[in-house]
Scaffold this motif. Sequence first.
Motif, short mmCIF file in Angstrom:
data_model
loop_
_atom_site.label_atom_id
_atom_site.label_comp_id
_atom_site.label_asym_id
_atom_site.label_seq_id
_atom_site.Cartn_x
_atom_site.Cartn_y
_atom_site.Cartn_z
N ILE A 91 21.14 37.17 85.15
CA ILE A 91 19.68 37.15 85.31
C ILE A 91 19.01 36.36 84.18
O ILE A 91 19.39 36.47 83.02
N ARG A 110 13.77 52.83 84.91
CA ARG A 110 15.09 52.39 84.44
C ARG A 110 15.02 51.26 83.42
O ARG A 110 16.05 50.84 82.90
N ILE A 129 26.71 44.05 86.17
CA ILE A 129 26.25 43.24 87.30
C ILE A 129 25.06 42.36 86.97
O ILE A 129 24.61 41.60 87.81
N TYR A 170 25.05 56.06 87.90
CA TYR A 170 24.37 54.78 88.08
C TYR A 170 23.05 54.96 88.85
O TYR A 170 22.01 54.45 88.45
C1 HOC Z 1 18.34 42.71 83.69
C2 HOC Z 1 18.80 43.05 85.04
O1 HOC Z 1 17.96 47.00 89.78
C3 HOC Z 1 19.13 48.60 88.51
C4 HOC Z 1 19.21 47.36 89.34
C5 HOC Z 1 19.88 46.26 88.63
C6 HOC Z 1 19.25 45.99 87.32
C7 HOC Z 1 19.44 44.63 86.80
C8 HOC Z 1 18.56 44.39 85.60
O2 HOC Z 1 20.18 49.13 88.16
O3 HOC Z 1 18.04 49.04 88.18
#
Ligand code: HOC
Length: 393
Positions: free
Chosen positions: A210, A261, A206, A26
Amino acid sequence: PVESCYNLLDFEAVARRVMKRGAWAYYSSAADDEISLRENRAAFQRVWFRPRILVDVANIDLSTRMLGSRVSAPFYVTATALGRLGHPDGETCLTKAASRHNVVQMIPTLASCSFDEIMDAAEGPGNPPQWLQLYVNKDREITRRIIQHAEKRGCRALFITVDAPQLGRREKDMRAKATALGDGGSNVQKTEGHSTDVSQGAARAISSFIDPSLCWDDLPWFRSVTRLPIILKGVQRVEDVVRAAETGLVDGVVLSNHGGRQLDFAPSSLEVLAEVMPVLRARGLDRRIEVYVDGGLRRATDILKALCLGAKGVGIGRPFLYAMSAYGVEGVDRAMSLLKDELEMDMRLLGARSIDELGPELVDTRSLGSHPNGVPEDHLSRLAYDPLQTPAQ
Ligand code: HOC
């Protein structure tokens, strides 16, 4: 022992060995082929210094101002989710170390510890500012409550994440789907609208609350619910930085591709910074907003390059998570000390006594920005370059 780590990359090597597979997956994963992740590091290696000699560098001052607060160093702990995947005390390890060092911490919406636990964990005589990172909920009432609670508790700025209407495809995390969120997700699981289905990885589980409809028209609403400075986190092109500044509603931007990411092939923040600052200066907008960057910073030399190019401060994410996962608070504390030591030495060798003395004349950016549209070759020709004027953007 923690003393065996001499730089931020050392913590990553230890964390990789000691962390559970799913937690490592993760934290370390990035989108698709992880090209932006790699580019985030590579871009820093294309900038060279132009050190100044015969400057009296007996005393070096690392302190600076960020969003109106005096802090001990020009880096902050940027928001990263699920701290308890790495360490049972989660984000409070980051808070404790940050407060010992008088370094800013940005508190994530998707923390494993509750917001109040994090705020209460600060220790030591310093009182560094804390900032709130916000993922905007489909239910704006929940979002309003989160913002106003943070403001009441003394948070000093609101960073709205704008690069994540949908989760990027992190295949390392998806493949490790067996990882239940466990303790790591205990606070997040209380977030309304979340899903507990980890079959697609921790990140997907999680993030379902959003709001992908978030847009420019929403900015006045944020301005109406808080007096905190508002910063857009995850801006990736010069046009959007200019637009943000021209709204008069925001106080800053974070140039960021979310640690590589989200969208693979999103540019590194350093490339965007080199392009943005001359445009902001030419339009007098650099006095309206503060520009921050994150992504790929591992050395003080990286930090100094960003500051020379105009960043007000830089966010560090994964390295502090790795230090925390390997050694808890003491790891993060040492990581911060190491960074400060590097900064002090590198500023001395660069011929800059204070953060104010860092400027574009101290870096050679000729290897940055090679793209076909006639992008400038160095920081001087950049001054004449205005990408907003080029056709077909
Ligand atoms: C669309 C939501 O910031 C990560 C965190 C959670 C990402 C949520 C993205 O894993 O980069």
